[in-house]
Design an enzyme around this catalytic site. Structure first.
Site, PDB file in Angstrom:
ATOM      1  N   CYS A   1      58.643  83.257 -87.184  1.00 51.04           N
ATOM      2  CA  CYS A   1      59.770  84.148 -87.437  1.00 51.04           C
ATOM      3  C   CYS A   1      60.972  83.245 -87.680  1.00 51.04           C
ATOM      4  CB  CYS A   1      59.907  85.038 -86.209  1.00 51.04           C
ATOM      5  SG  CYS A   1      61.519  85.623 -85.852  1.00 51.04           S
TER       6      CYS A   1
ATOM      7  N   ARG B   1      57.243  83.189 -81.829  1.00 45.18           N
ATOM      8  CA  ARG B   1      56.843  84.569 -81.509  1.00 45.18           C
ATOM      9  C   ARG B   1      55.330  84.802 -81.553  1.00 45.18           C
ATOM     10  NH1 ARG B   1      60.579  88.950 -84.311  1.00 45.18           N
ATOM     11  NH2 ARG B   1      59.852  90.203 -82.577  1.00 45.18           N
TER      12      ARG B   1
ATOM     13  N   ARG C   1      66.835  96.415 -92.689  1.00 47.39           N
ATOM     14  CA  ARG C   1      65.601  96.601 -91.919  1.00 47.39           C
ATOM     15  C   ARG C   1      65.853  97.430 -90.662  1.00 47.39           C
ATOM     16  NH1 ARG C   1      62.399  91.499 -90.306  1.00 47.39           N
ATOM     17  NH2 ARG C   1      61.301  93.234 -89.336  1.00 47.39           N
TER      18      ARG C   1
ATOM     19  N   ASP D   1      68.532  91.939 -78.205  1.00 47.44           N
ATOM     20  CA  ASP D   1      68.893  92.488 -79.518  1.00 47.44           C
ATOM     21  C   ASP D   1      70.393  92.730 -79.670  1.00 47.44           C
ATOM     22  OD1 ASP D   1      66.291  92.372 -80.312  1.00 47.44           O
ATOM     23  OD2 ASP D   1      65.843  94.475 -79.906  1.00 47.44           O
TER      24      ASP D   1
ATOM     25  N   LYS E   1      64.871 102.261 -84.112  1.00 50.14           N
ATOM     26  CA  LYS E   1      63.851 101.523 -84.882  1.00 50.14           C
ATOM     27  C   LYS E   1      62.670 101.117 -83.992  1.00 50.14           C
ATOM     28  CE  LYS E   1      64.412  96.911 -85.737  1.00 50.14           C
ATOM     29  NZ  LYS E   1      63.248  96.108 -85.305  1.00 50.14           N
ATOM     30  N   ASN E   2      62.991 100.519 -82.850  1.00 47.10           N
ATOM     31  CA  ASN E   2      61.899  99.954 -82.045  1.00 47.10           C
ATOM     32  C   ASN E   2      61.130 101.013 -81.259  1.00 47.10           C
ATOM     33  OD1 ASN E   2      62.506  97.511 -83.091  1.00 47.10           O
ATOM     34  ND2 ASN E   2      63.653  96.770 -81.317  1.00 47.10           N
TER      35      ASN E   2
HETATM   36  N1  EPU Z   1      55.449  86.698 -76.168  1.00 47.88           N
HETATM   37  C1  EPU Z   1      54.411  85.793 -76.066  1.00 47.88           C
HETATM   38  N2  EPU Z   1      53.167  86.213 -76.422  1.00 47.88           N
HETATM   39  C2  EPU Z   1      52.913  87.467 -76.887  1.00 47.88           C
HETATM   40  C3  EPU Z   1      53.982  88.384 -76.997  1.00 47.88           C
HETATM   41  C4  EPU Z   1      55.247  87.963 -76.623  1.00 47.88           C
HETATM   42  O1  EPU Z   1      54.612  84.650 -75.656  1.00 47.88           O
HETATM   43  O2  EPU Z   1      51.761  87.769 -77.195  1.00 47.88           O
HETATM   44  C5  EPU Z   1      56.811  86.278 -75.792  1.00 47.88           C
HETATM   45  C6  EPU Z   1      57.743  86.230 -76.988  1.00 47.88           C
HETATM   46  O3  EPU Z   1      57.641  85.012 -77.694  1.00 47.88           O
HETATM   47  C7  EPU Z   1      59.091  86.439 -76.365  1.00 47.88           C
HETATM   48  C8  EPU Z   1      58.773  87.397 -75.216  1.00 47.88           C
HETATM   49  O4  EPU Z   1      57.383  87.280 -74.971  1.00 47.88           O
HETATM   50  O5  EPU Z   1      59.592  85.242 -75.847  1.00 47.88           O
HETATM   51  C9  EPU Z   1      59.124  88.842 -75.472  1.00 47.88           C
HETATM   52  O6  EPU Z   1      58.576  89.286 -76.695  1.00 47.88           O
HETATM   53  P1  EPU Z   1      58.143  90.797 -76.919  1.00 47.88           P
HETATM   54  O7  EPU Z   1      56.673  90.821 -77.140  1.00 47.88           O
HETATM   55  O8  EPU Z   1      58.710  91.621 -75.841  1.00 47.88           O
HETATM   56  O9  EPU Z   1      58.867  91.138 -78.299  1.00 47.88           O
HETATM   57  P2  EPU Z   1      58.304  92.010 -79.486  1.00 47.88           P
HETATM   58  O10 EPU Z   1      57.495  93.120 -78.982  1.00 47.88           O
HETATM   59  O11 EPU Z   1      57.710  91.109 -80.513  1.00 47.88           O
HETATM   60  C10 EPU Z   1      60.272  93.700 -79.501  1.00 47.88           C
HETATM   61  C11 EPU Z   1      61.298  94.172 -80.490  1.00 47.88           C
HETATM   62  C12 EPU Z   1      62.297  93.066 -80.740  1.00 47.88           C
HETATM   63  C13 EPU Z   1      62.962  92.706 -79.411  1.00 47.88           C
HETATM   64  C14 EPU Z   1      61.900  92.317 -78.379  1.00 47.88           C
HETATM   65  C15 EPU Z   1      62.462  92.049 -77.007  1.00 47.88           C
HETATM   66  C16 EPU Z   1      60.100  95.737 -81.830  1.00 47.88           C
HETATM   67  C17 EPU Z   1      59.494  96.108 -83.137  1.00 47.88           C
HETATM   68  N3  EPU Z   1      60.631  94.538 -81.727  1.00 47.88           N
HETATM   69  O12 EPU Z   1      59.653  92.574 -80.084  1.00 47.88           O
HETATM   70  O13 EPU Z   1      63.277  93.602 -81.618  1.00 47.88           O
HETATM   71  O14 EPU Z   1      63.858  91.642 -79.594  1.00 47.88           O
HETATM   72  O15 EPU Z   1      60.919  93.368 -78.268  1.00 47.88           O
HETATM   73  O16 EPU Z   1      63.121  93.170 -76.518  1.00 47.88           O
HETATM   74  O17 EPU Z   1      60.122  96.549 -80.916  1.00 47.88           O
HETATM   75  C18 EPU Z   1      64.886  93.562 -83.314  1.00 47.88           C
HETATM   76  O18 EPU Z   1      64.900  94.797 -83.267  1.00 47.88           O
HETATM   77  O19 EPU Z   1      65.750  92.908 -83.972  1.00 47.88           O
HETATM   78  C19 EPU Z   1      63.850  92.818 -82.584  1.00 47.88           C
HETATM   79  C20 EPU Z   1      63.547  91.560 -82.834  1.00 47.88           C
END
Ligand code: EPU
Length: 416
Positions: free
Chosen positions: A116, A121, A395, A303, A22-23
């Site tokens: 969320c 997030r 999802r 995850d 998915k990701n």
């Molecule tokens: N963060 C910030 N600011 C930002 C972006 C992130 O503070 O602008 C913080 C977040 O709050 C968090 C950390 O950085 O504490 C990491 O967040 P990240 O941006 O890496 O997460 P994401 O890109 O929103 C993806 C996956 C998530 C997975 C995370 C961590 C996708 C679509 N989603 O989310 O997957 O948990 O990386 O590996 O790729 C899931 O599949 O259930 C899921 C939530």
């Protein structure tokens, strides 16, 4: 709304095919927006999230065909540079259209994702990064407006190696003028695949899989064919099922993406063997308690934190589970406790006192991975469990009840 009814305790055996990740597929689908032509993506999991992304790409003006797990995305006719609130609020990954649309068309309007289920997030790294590339960002009526006549390479250093921000900046910078250097970049396999696919499209990215990525901007990208990498989180979920309920084999997975999870499973007593693209696990007689702390890749994935907690709830002894990526991602604890687990939370640390057995109950899904933990808890439990709000699991897990049925679990979906 669909529910799952699970009669726990059935041993499982046999083999299961792991779907595409998915990701990985979600950013690849938005990367197709960078190309004035058709992108073909194979091994696409049939998920609520991939369907949501298809709807979004169509709203934006792309032509999309989805058949037999293959997607054809033609982004030649893109004419609506907006991701509406109704879609972004159901799937935060919609935010991935920001980078590619800005890079190719010079402007984009994307609804700001709200909170969320488990915490705030934020998206500040995405926005600061795009500003560094020369974009003007403003917020209007809940929408992020980003504009730039052209993007220009720069040095961007993230405070935390965010997967989403790394993906968005990569997709923006491939068409920027000059050189972009991303420091503290995410190294997750899904980001590695995004870099490889962008290079296949004609981008010039170096340092792939490291925390320092350099992108030399190019004028144009071209059509490609892609195979999505296997879903390491789905694979990890089935490994935990096997460890507790019976000997199983996972086909079409990449054991290299699961090294830390495999190490932790071995510490808990699991016997695991692997080939290049399969994993076999034997049921553990007495599960030992093993502490985990989630980290960015190659550490233990956030995850799989909820699923590990379901596993540890029947372990011999006490374990702690700390989430350093998302400090609030613990909505599954009260639900697992309804199944008879003994878990307490202190800040971002869960303390799990292993119990002899779980017992079926009515529980509620709160997010994708929490739901997976409840399914694991339910198949281990004695008696009947009813899981509501299973749209969360749809999802992120392709045909989960069919896959578990084929392994011998007693699980059915009912529509109420
Ligand atoms: N963060 C910030 N600011 C930002 C972006 C992130 O503070 O602008 C913080 C977040 O709050 C968090 C950390 O950085 O504490 C990491 O967040 P990240 O941006 O890496 O997460 P994401 O890109 O929103 C993806 C996956 C998530 C997975 C995370 C961590 C996708 C679509 N989603 O989310 O997957 O948990 O990386 O590996 O790729 C899931 O599949 O259930 C899921 C939530």
């Amino acid at each position: 709304m669909d529910k799952f009814i699970i009669n726990g305790g059935n041993p499982i055996s046999g083999s299961v095919d792991i779907s595409g990740a998915k990701n990985a597929v979600l950013p690849l689908m938005t990367a197709a927006l960078l190309v004035d032509g058709e992108t073909t993506i194979n091994s696409v999991p049939d998920l609520r999230d991939t369907r949501t992304m298809i709807r979004l790409l169509k709203i934006i003006g792309a032509e999309v065909a989805f058949k037999n797990n293959s997607l054809a995305i033609n982004a030649s006719g893109v004419n609506n540079l907006e991701a509406p609130y109704d879609l972004v609020k159901t799937m935060r990954a919609s935010f991935y259209v920001l980078g590619p649309l800005l890079a190719r068309f010079g402007e984009v309007r994307v609804s700001l994702p709200g909170g969320c289920a488990w915490g705030p997030r934020p998206v500040d790294y995405h926005l600061k990064g795009l500003e560094k590339l020369g974009a003007t960002i403003s917020l209007e009526s809940g929408y992020i407006m980003a504009k730039a006549k052209y993007l220009k390479g720069n040095k961007i250093s993230f405070d935390f190696p965010s997967v989403g921000a790394t993906g968005n900046i990569l997709m923006a910078s491939v068409l920027a003028r000059g050189e972009t250097r991303i420091e503290n970049a995410a190294k997750e396999p899904e980001i590695v695949q995004l870099c490889e696919v962008l290079n296949k499209m004609g981008a010039n990215i170096i340092g792939i899989g490291t925390d320092k990525i350099t992108v030399h901007g190019v004028d144009k990208l071209h059509s490609v064919d892609i195979d999505v990498i296997p879903d390491r989180v789905e694979a990890g979920t089935y490994l935990i099922a096997g460890a507790t309920m019976g000997d199983i084999t996972l086909n079409n997975c990449n054991p290299k993406h699961l090294e830390d999870v495999i190490d932790k499973l071995k510490l808990s007593g699991a016997n695991i063997s692997s080939t290049e693209n399969s994993l076999s696990i034997e049921k553990i007689e007495l599960v030992e308690a093993v502490d985990v702390t989630t980290e960015v890749y190659p550490g233990f994935p956030t995850d799989l934190q909820a699923q590990w907690m379901a596993f540890m709830s029947i372990a011999n002894g006490k374990s702690t589970i700390i989430d350093t990526v998302y400090h609030d991602r613990f909505t599954h604890i009260p639900e697992l406790n309804r199944l008879g687990a003994d878990i307490q939370l202190k800040d971002n640390k869960a303390i799990v006192n292993g119990v002899k057995k779980l017992t079926g109950a009515q529980v509620m899904s709160t997010d994708i991975r929490a739901s997976a933990a409840l399914i694991l808890g339910a198949i281990m439990a004695e008696g009947k469990t009813e899981i509501s709000r299973v749209y969360h699991i749809d999802r992120g897990y392709d045909s989960i009840e069919k896959k578990f049925q084929s392994l011998g679990a007693d699980i059915k979906r009912i529509n109420q």
